[in-house]
Design an enzyme around this catalytic site. Sequence first.
Site, mmCIF file in Angstrom:
data_model
loop_
_atom_site.group_PDB
_atom_site.id
_atom_site.type_symbol
_atom_site.label_atom_id
_atom_site.label_comp_id
_atom_site.label_asym_id
_atom_site.label_seq_id
_atom_site.Cartn_x
_atom_site.Cartn_y
_atom_site.Cartn_z
ATOM 1 N N TYR A 60 -1.584 -15.313 -1.460
ATOM 2 C CA TYR A 60 -2.506 -14.187 -1.324
ATOM 3 C C TYR A 60 -3.925 -14.642 -1.629
ATOM 4 O O TYR A 60 -4.287 -14.946 -2.780
ATOM 5 C CB TYR A 60 -2.136 -13.051 -2.279
ATOM 6 C CG TYR A 60 -0.799 -12.406 -2.019
ATOM 7 C CD1 TYR A 60 -0.125 -12.551 -0.802
ATOM 8 C CD2 TYR A 60 -0.185 -11.620 -2.992
ATOM 9 C CE1 TYR A 60 1.100 -11.950 -0.573
ATOM 10 C CE2 TYR A 60 1.037 -11.003 -2.771
ATOM 11 C CZ TYR A 60 1.677 -11.182 -1.565
ATOM 12 O OH TYR A 60 2.894 -10.584 -1.353
ATOM 13 N N HIS A 128 9.400 -16.847 -1.049
ATOM 14 C CA HIS A 128 8.646 -15.869 -0.269
ATOM 15 C C HIS A 128 9.212 -15.701 1.139
ATOM 16 O O HIS A 128 9.216 -14.600 1.694
ATOM 17 C CB HIS A 128 7.178 -16.303 -0.208
ATOM 18 C CG HIS A 128 6.218 -15.185 0.019
ATOM 19 N ND1 HIS A 128 4.875 -15.299 -0.238
ATOM 20 C CD2 HIS A 128 6.384 -13.919 0.466
ATOM 21 C CE1 HIS A 128 4.260 -14.169 0.050
ATOM 22 N NE2 HIS A 128 5.151 -13.313 0.486
ATOM 23 N N SER A 207 5.321 -2.795 1.135
ATOM 24 C CA SER A 207 4.774 -1.929 2.184
ATOM 25 C C SER A 207 5.537 -0.609 2.288
ATOM 26 O O SER A 207 5.930 -0.186 3.379
ATOM 27 C CB SER A 207 4.770 -2.654 3.536
ATOM 28 O OG SER A 207 3.917 -3.764 3.515
ATOM 29 N N PRO A 208 5.758 0.088 1.157
ATOM 30 C CA PRO A 208 6.544 1.314 1.202
ATOM 31 C C PRO A 208 5.844 2.472 1.900
ATOM 32 O O PRO A 208 6.485 3.481 2.211
ATOM 33 C CB PRO A 208 6.785 1.627 -0.282
ATOM 34 C CG PRO A 208 5.622 1.013 -0.983
ATOM 35 C CD PRO A 208 5.321 -0.233 -0.217
ATOM 36 N N GLY A 210 4.067 1.844 4.769
ATOM 37 C CA GLY A 210 3.761 1.320 6.091
ATOM 38 C C GLY A 210 2.380 0.723 6.222
ATOM 39 O O GLY A 210 1.675 0.942 7.206
ATOM 40 N N ARG A 211 1.988 -0.071 5.214
ATOM 41 C CA ARG A 211 0.655 -0.694 5.197
ATOM 42 C C ARG A 211 -0.454 0.342 5.335
ATOM 43 O O ARG A 211 -1.456 0.109 6.010
ATOM 44 C CB ARG A 211 0.545 -1.772 6.274
ATOM 45 C CG ARG A 211 1.468 -2.948 6.039
ATOM 46 C CD ARG A 211 1.304 -4.062 7.057
ATOM 47 N NE ARG A 211 2.116 -5.194 6.661
ATOM 48 C CZ ARG A 211 3.418 -5.319 6.895
ATOM 49 N NH1 ARG A 211 4.043 -4.366 7.554
ATOM 50 N NH2 ARG A 211 4.085 -6.372 6.487
ATOM 51 N N GLY A 212 -0.251 1.469 4.677
ATOM 52 C CA GLY A 212 -1.272 2.512 4.661
ATOM 53 C C GLY A 212 -1.142 3.551 5.749
ATOM 54 O O GLY A 212 -1.829 4.586 5.708
#
Length: 345
Positions: A60, A128, A207-208, A210-212
Amino acid sequence: MPVADVRLGSGDHALNVTSIGYGAMSIAGAYGSMAEDAAIDLLHHVEERGVNFIDTANIYGDGVSEQVVGKFLDGRRHDFVLATKVGIEKGGGVGQRRPRGDAAYIREQIDLSLKRLGTDYVDLYYLHRVDPEVPIEESAGALSELVEAGKVRAIGLSEATGEEIRRAHAVHPVTAVQSEWSIFSRDVETYVLPTCAELGVGFVPYSPVGRGLITDHFTPDALGEGDGRHNFPWFQAENLPLNQELAEQVLAEAAALDVPAAGLALAWLFAKAHGLGVEISPIPGTRYAEHWDELQAGLGAGGAGVELDAGVIARLDALAEQVRGERSFKVDWVSGGREGLIPRS
């Protein structure tokens, strides 16, 4: 905002964490730039809300996320459960990297991560991505050696298939599996989650929301230059309008319940996990304190999920099959692709 405790894994390799953790990819520029001071302020906000579980990775921001988290943890490392990852080798940017899981690389990278984090151990160390050129047994064996060396307390896998989880677990107990899971992304329910339930492995959904996309704030204008979501099929021009319409249905359900859409997305996850017999700790990421509070609203009065009736769950369950585009730009990189659940375009 109460936060319940959950137990990931079983036996001597279990970890007690809060029922929600902070995913620290966002503070390293994945969705736009963020100043270090602002990132540390946000981490303090998350801490003030009772959260003790922080998830980062060496890739990251090419180490930036780990460095910021390390500064935040300075002097109080033992107050938090810290997870980081190894297994994606830097390339030419998103879509140009490659999985790498050989033992030598894992041994090298843990020391670099520990230095950036300012600690001599991490609580949870994930592979990962599964390296197609390295048997999962070798990767799990290298992670196990780090446990024996005291550098790692427990091991995890990210985007591993049900079969890969079993093979790794036979080498060393796997404490947690981290993969994408949300109202819009359901492939892990076929093989991965049943395997976790059978083996007593915890699950950490990334991503719960959906990436926003499944939030009250998303608009196409939010996708600025350098935003990594441009690389994901859901957000591409031919797919986004329909996917936004589906997200609006989630917003309508949330409004009827008087909860934020992001909170409803988390509440749905807890309800589904309970039905599958899996302990979870989702790790949403955000750059904004107010957005974090909307996420945490989904935990409800008991801190482990707003109670949803069967009708709401059924209506939300019906949305995933209508989503246009796949969840990853490389289907072989995610468990559902290798399990034949995500078609290759």
